[in-house]
Design an enzyme around this catalytic site. Structure first.
Site, PDB file in Angstrom:
ATOM      1  N   ASP A 161      -0.376 -40.225   2.789  1.00 44.31           N
ATOM      2  CA  ASP A 161      -1.593 -40.657   2.109  1.00 44.31           C
ATOM      3  C   ASP A 161      -2.220 -39.452   1.422  1.00 44.31           C
ATOM      4  OD1 ASP A 161      -2.676 -39.296   4.195  1.00 44.31           O
ATOM      5  OD2 ASP A 161      -3.904 -40.920   4.966  1.00 44.31           O
ATOM      6  N   GLU A 199     -12.592  -7.235   7.822  1.00 40.86           N
ATOM      7  CA  GLU A 199     -11.833  -6.694   8.942  1.00 40.86           C
ATOM      8  C   GLU A 199     -12.729  -6.143  10.033  1.00 40.86           C
ATOM      9  OE1 GLU A 199      -9.266  -3.813   6.988  1.00 40.86           O
ATOM     10  OE2 GLU A 199     -10.819  -3.338   5.541  1.00 40.86           O
ATOM     11  N   LYS A 246       7.942   5.341  -6.512  1.00 41.21           N
ATOM     12  CA  LYS A 246       8.904   4.416  -5.888  1.00 41.21           C
ATOM     13  C   LYS A 246       8.401   2.963  -5.990  1.00 41.21           C
ATOM     14  CE  LYS A 246      12.195   3.681  -2.540  1.00 41.21           C
ATOM     15  NZ  LYS A 246      13.494   4.341  -2.403  1.00 41.21           N
ATOM     16  N   LYS A 266       5.301  10.536  -4.865  1.00 43.14           N
ATOM     17  CA  LYS A 266       6.664  10.031  -4.700  1.00 43.14           C
ATOM     18  C   LYS A 266       6.648   8.540  -4.334  1.00 43.14           C
ATOM     19  CE  LYS A 266      10.910  11.164  -2.214  1.00 43.14           C
ATOM     20  NZ  LYS A 266      10.900  10.326  -1.002  1.00 43.14           N
ATOM     21  N   ASP A 314      -7.961  -3.268  12.074  1.00 48.84           N
ATOM     22  CA  ASP A 314      -9.376  -2.905  12.057  1.00 48.84           C
ATOM     23  C   ASP A 314     -10.215  -3.948  12.794  1.00 48.84           C
ATOM     24  OD1 ASP A 314     -10.029  -0.412  10.566  1.00 48.84           O
ATOM     25  OD2 ASP A 314      -8.805  -1.364   9.029  1.00 48.84           O
ATOM     26  N   TYR A 362       0.832  -1.208   0.000  1.00 53.03           N
ATOM     27  CA  TYR A 362       0.000   0.000   0.000  1.00 53.03           C
ATOM     28  C   TYR A 362       0.863   1.252   0.000  1.00 53.03           C
ATOM     29  CZ  TYR A 362      -3.857  -2.798   1.949  1.00 53.03           C
ATOM     30  OH  TYR A 362      -4.836  -3.721   2.181  1.00 53.03           O
TER      31      TYR A 362
END
Ligand code: COA
Ligand code: MG
Length: 288
Positions: free
Chosen positions: A269, A129, A20, A16, A155, A9
């Site tokens: 198995d 959440e 990046k 900027k 959250d 995120y």
């Protein structure tokens, strides 16, 4: 399905950080309009994300936009301001009912028709959440446009009144419920954020634990978290070699008419075969 070992995120109003993010070799970039963006900056975030989707080359990273929750009052402008620039997917946070997914899916489908894109080419991921979201997981997980459920630990703790601890035992019930729902509906499960982003040993250990629970990826918030998280969700060479041996030995033992057999002193198995097949599937998805 796009690989999403790490979902990074950054605030949608931060040009900027967006520029990046495309240099980091991260599986998935999720540009945020929700809680990473100040209330006074929502319009700025929408415009900045629209510009990024038009102007930047994301290379092999997936490009997602996270809108505000359905019912926040911002969600409609959020989704309409980014959809025309064809993000790979939309993330809807704090989903509590299937109606909220239908709301998003209808708007996305209208855009797909309007712009002549293939139906379902814009994917959807949802955040579960809250307490209600966890209770309604079954209805939420079964929507056909969904690729993944993202479990938001902070959250969720706030929603139930839990105190967050490093061990995260207070999250375990919901964290495993999300993995279970994802497994039942063949979705990716994306684990909690490690907010202590300076502690890379901690994020590595937390990512490895998430992978052991059955998660396929993890949310990240800082460039330094990308490498340890993507590594944790990529099966190791030893795990791959072992999984191949299990699959090969299983086939041989089936031919001999044996359902269960011993490998390195352990019983193998059908369930162990299935697990080995999952490891190989994940390795393949990670490009190994
Ligand atoms: N995505 C892309 N780049 C990021 C980034 C992110 N999430 N977080 C930091 N960077 C960049 C910085 O811009 C800086 O770049 P530079 O070296 O070119 O100047 C570099 O990585 C190092 O950053 P650093 O100084 O260690 O962090 P910070 O103090 O600037 O930021 C946070 C710390 C937590 C505020 C920041 O990482 C962040 O905004 N994370 C995302 C938060 C978010 O989106 N939350 C909502 C979802 S939970
Ligand atoms: Mg959240």
């Amino acid at each position: 399905m796009h690989s999403r070992r790490a979902l990074l995120y950054m605030p949608g109003d931060d040009w900027k950080k967006i520029t990046k993010s495309i240099t980091l070799g991260v599986d998935c970039i999720c540009i945020d309009m929700e809680d990473g963006v100040a209330i006074s900056r929502k319009a700025e975030a929408r415009a900045t994300i629209a510009k990024a989707l038009q102007e930047l080359d994301f290379g092999r990273s997936e490009k997602l936009a996270r809108i505000n929750s359905v019912g926040s009052g911002w969600e409609k402008d959020d989704i309409q301001s980014v959809l025309p620039y064809h993000p790979d997917g939309i993330v809807i946070p704090k989903v509590e009912s299937p109606d909220q997914i239908r709301w998003g899916s209808e708007i996305i489908e209208a855009a797909e028709l309007k712009y002549g894109w293939p139906i379902n080419s814009v994917r959807m991921l949802v955040g579960v959440e809250t307490a209600k979201g966890v209770l309604n997981l079954k209805e939420i997980a079964s929507h056909p446009r969904l690729d993944a459920i993202i479990f938001g630990g902070e959250d969720y703790a706030a929603s139930i009144g839990a105190t967050r601890t490093a061990e995260a035992t207070e999250l375990l019930y919901a964290r495993e419920a999300v993995v279970t729902a994802c497994a039942a509906y063949d979705l990716q499960a994306i684990d909690i954020v490690t907010i202590d982003f300076k502690n890379l040993d901690f994020v590595r250990a937390e990512a490895e634990f998430g992978a052991r629970l059955g998660y396929s990826g993890k949310q990240v918030i800082h460039p330094a978290q990308v490498e340890p998280v993507q590594t944790a969700f990529t099966p190791s060479d030893e795990a791959i070699v072992h999984a191949r041996r299990v699959v090969d030995a299983f086939e041989a033992s089936q031919k001999e008419g044996k359902g269960a057999f011993a490998l390195d002193g352990k019983m193998i198995d059908m369930p162990l075969l299935r697990n080995a097949q999952k490891v190989l599937k994940r390795a393949k998805a990670a490009g190994k």
